[in-house]
Design a protein around this motif. Sequence first.
Motif, PDB file in Angstrom:
ATOM      1  N   ILE A 176      33.186-113.369  73.245  1.00 33.12           N
ATOM      2  CA  ILE A 176      33.875-114.256  72.318  1.00 33.12           C
ATOM      3  C   ILE A 176      33.302-115.665  72.352  1.00 33.12           C
ATOM      4  O   ILE A 176      33.429-116.428  71.387  1.00 33.12           O
ATOM      5  CB  ILE A 176      35.392-114.292  72.636  1.00 33.12           C
ATOM      6  CG1 ILE A 176      36.175-115.075  71.569  1.00 33.12           C
ATOM      7  CG2 ILE A 176      35.625-114.895  74.012  1.00 33.12           C
ATOM      8  CD1 ILE A 176      36.061-114.538  70.184  1.00 33.12           C
ATOM      9  N   HIS A 200      30.069-114.599  70.034  1.00 34.15           N
ATOM     10  CA  HIS A 200      30.285-113.788  68.830  1.00 34.15           C
ATOM     11  C   HIS A 200      31.673-114.035  68.246  1.00 34.15           C
ATOM     12  O   HIS A 200      32.673-113.867  68.953  1.00 34.15           O
ATOM     13  CB  HIS A 200      30.139-112.298  69.172  1.00 34.15           C
ATOM     14  CG  HIS A 200      28.886-111.967  69.906  1.00 34.15           C
ATOM     15  ND1 HIS A 200      28.877-111.458  71.192  1.00 34.15           N
ATOM     16  CD2 HIS A 200      27.590-112.089  69.542  1.00 34.15           C
ATOM     17  CE1 HIS A 200      27.646-111.262  71.595  1.00 34.15           C
ATOM     18  NE2 HIS A 200      26.834-111.640  70.606  1.00 34.15           N
ATOM     19  N   PRO A 201      31.751-114.411  66.973  1.00 38.30           N
ATOM     20  CA  PRO A 201      33.065-114.514  66.325  1.00 38.30           C
ATOM     21  C   PRO A 201      33.692-113.138  66.168  1.00 38.30           C
ATOM     22  O   PRO A 201      32.992-112.115  66.155  1.00 38.30           O
ATOM     23  CB  PRO A 201      32.739-115.134  64.962  1.00 38.30           C
ATOM     24  CG  PRO A 201      31.307-114.809  64.724  1.00 38.30           C
ATOM     25  CD  PRO A 201      30.652-114.763  66.068  1.00 38.30           C
ATOM     26  N   SER A 218      34.723-111.797  63.665  1.00 44.39           N
ATOM     27  CA  SER A 218      34.206-111.164  62.451  1.00 44.39           C
ATOM     28  C   SER A 218      33.046-110.223  62.753  1.00 44.39           C
ATOM     29  O   SER A 218      32.837-109.243  62.035  1.00 44.39           O
ATOM     30  CB  SER A 218      33.736-112.231  61.453  1.00 44.39           C
ATOM     31  OG  SER A 218      34.794-113.066  61.081  1.00 44.39           O
ATOM     32  N   GLN A 219      32.296-110.525  63.804  1.00 44.92           N
ATOM     33  CA  GLN A 219      31.112-109.728  64.091  1.00 44.92           C
ATOM     34  C   GLN A 219      31.471-108.339  64.615  1.00 44.92           C
ATOM     35  O   GLN A 219      30.626-107.447  64.655  1.00 44.92           O
ATOM     36  CB  GLN A 219      30.205-110.448  65.085  1.00 44.92           C
ATOM     37  CG  GLN A 219      28.742-110.013  64.963  1.00 44.92           C
ATOM     38  CD  GLN A 219      27.791-110.992  65.600  1.00 44.92           C
ATOM     39  OE1 GLN A 219      28.137-112.145  65.832  1.00 44.92           O
ATOM     40  NE2 GLN A 219      26.588-110.545  65.876  1.00 44.92           N
ATOM     41  N   THR A 262      34.472-127.499  61.988  1.00 44.73           N
ATOM     42  CA  THR A 262      34.085-126.475  62.954  1.00 44.73           C
ATOM     43  C   THR A 262      33.163-127.057  64.009  1.00 44.73           C
ATOM     44  O   THR A 262      32.196-127.755  63.695  1.00 44.73           O
ATOM     45  CB  THR A 262      33.376-125.308  62.244  1.00 44.73           C
ATOM     46  OG1 THR A 262      34.239-124.794  61.235  1.00 44.73           O
ATOM     47  CG2 THR A 262      33.036-124.196  63.223  1.00 44.73           C
ATOM     48  N   SER A 296      32.196-122.652  68.004  1.00 40.02           N
ATOM     49  CA  SER A 296      32.724-122.223  66.712  1.00 40.02           C
ATOM     50  C   SER A 296      33.443-120.887  66.784  1.00 40.02           C
ATOM     51  O   SER A 296      34.478-120.691  66.146  1.00 40.02           O
ATOM     52  CB  SER A 296      31.607-122.166  65.673  1.00 40.02           C
ATOM     53  OG  SER A 296      30.597-121.258  66.057  1.00 40.02           O
ATOM     54  N   SER A 297      32.918-119.928  67.557  1.00 46.71           N
ATOM     55  CA  SER A 297      33.535-118.602  67.582  1.00 46.71           C
ATOM     56  C   SER A 297      34.936-118.658  68.172  1.00 46.71           C
ATOM     57  O   SER A 297      35.870-118.029  67.650  1.00 46.71           O
ATOM     58  CB  SER A 297      32.661-117.623  68.371  1.00 46.71           C
ATOM     59  OG  SER A 297      32.467-118.075  69.694  1.00 46.71           O
ATOM     60  N   GLN A 341      36.841-121.421  68.333  1.00 49.46           N
ATOM     61  CA  GLN A 341      37.670-122.230  67.440  1.00 49.46           C
ATOM     62  C   GLN A 341      38.159-121.417  66.247  1.00 49.46           C
ATOM     63  O   GLN A 341      39.330-121.496  65.871  1.00 49.46           O
ATOM     64  CB  GLN A 341      36.890-123.443  66.943  1.00 49.46           C
ATOM     65  CG  GLN A 341      37.719-124.324  66.006  1.00 49.46           C
ATOM     66  CD  GLN A 341      36.922-125.473  65.414  1.00 49.46           C
ATOM     67  OE1 GLN A 341      35.784-125.727  65.819  1.00 49.46           O
ATOM     68  NE2 GLN A 341      37.494-126.164  64.444  1.00 49.46           N
ATOM     69  N   ILE A 342      37.273-120.622  65.658  1.00 47.52           N
ATOM     70  CA  ILE A 342      37.668-119.826  64.488  1.00 47.52           C
ATOM     71  C   ILE A 342      38.728-118.802  64.877  1.00 47.52           C
ATOM     72  O   ILE A 342      39.686-118.559  64.129  1.00 47.52           O
ATOM     73  CB  ILE A 342      36.437-119.142  63.863  1.00 47.52           C
ATOM     74  CG1 ILE A 342      35.517-120.207  63.248  1.00 47.52           C
ATOM     75  CG2 ILE A 342      36.849-118.129  62.811  1.00 47.52           C
ATOM     76  CD1 ILE A 342      34.168-119.667  62.823  1.00 47.52           C
ATOM     77  N   ALA A 343      38.574-118.203  66.060  1.00 46.31           N
ATOM     78  CA  ALA A 343      39.568-117.233  66.521  1.00 46.31           C
ATOM     79  C   ALA A 343      40.927-117.898  66.699  1.00 46.31           C
ATOM     80  O   ALA A 343      41.968-117.346  66.303  1.00 46.31           O
ATOM     81  CB  ALA A 343      39.111-116.597  67.822  1.00 46.31           C
TER      82      ALA A 343
END
Length: 218
Positions: free
Chosen positions: A51, A54-55, A57-58, A187, A192-193, A195-197
Amino acid sequence: MTTRTTTGNAAPTGTTHRPNTARLLLLAALAGPAFYLSSLLQALTRPGFDIRIHPLSQLASGELGWIQVLSFVIAGLGGLALSAGYRRIRPDGFGRRWAPLLIAGFGLGFILAGLFPMDRQNGFPVGAPEGTVPLSWHAIVHVSAAAVSFLSLAVACILLVVRSVRQRHAAASIGHGVVALVLLLPTSPTESSIQIALTGLVAFTWVTVVAIRLRACA
């Protein structure tokens, strides 16, 4: 089918709710927890996923990517269910037209983001190229849809801040405002991964809370 008299946040007098409104709002409330439970289980069990790199989404890439695609679609349908439920429970007042449309935009964006997956990169799934790769057309659609999704929900929250202030609901005003701020944060280039999660977690927690509150009025 019942008719309710308005009290505080309840529907106005004479408004009727369709029998399936409560079921729609239950779907909305469960969509986020289902998405994050699925994502957590995959993150813990799929080889090579990290994590920090990798976001979530991946997870939609690779042989088992269909699980995450389905999770995205279900989560997006939850957004659409909340939009429909909101429109039925809150047919009057400030934001009555745009709030449900923007919430629907959030749901549709999430569905599109799931149907158009990210590129295989940074060693995931196993066998993918190390490091980043140039964005493919479907990755561009994914990133754009995700951005529009979060932006739509942020604007919906801003409208609901105004609505709540007008109705003198301090707690709701603060809650909507905090969610809008989180969704609009730039972001991080290095985290970023994660934070987006976390941003998605905040967004779907909001969806769940709002759905539960609306369901109490259905």
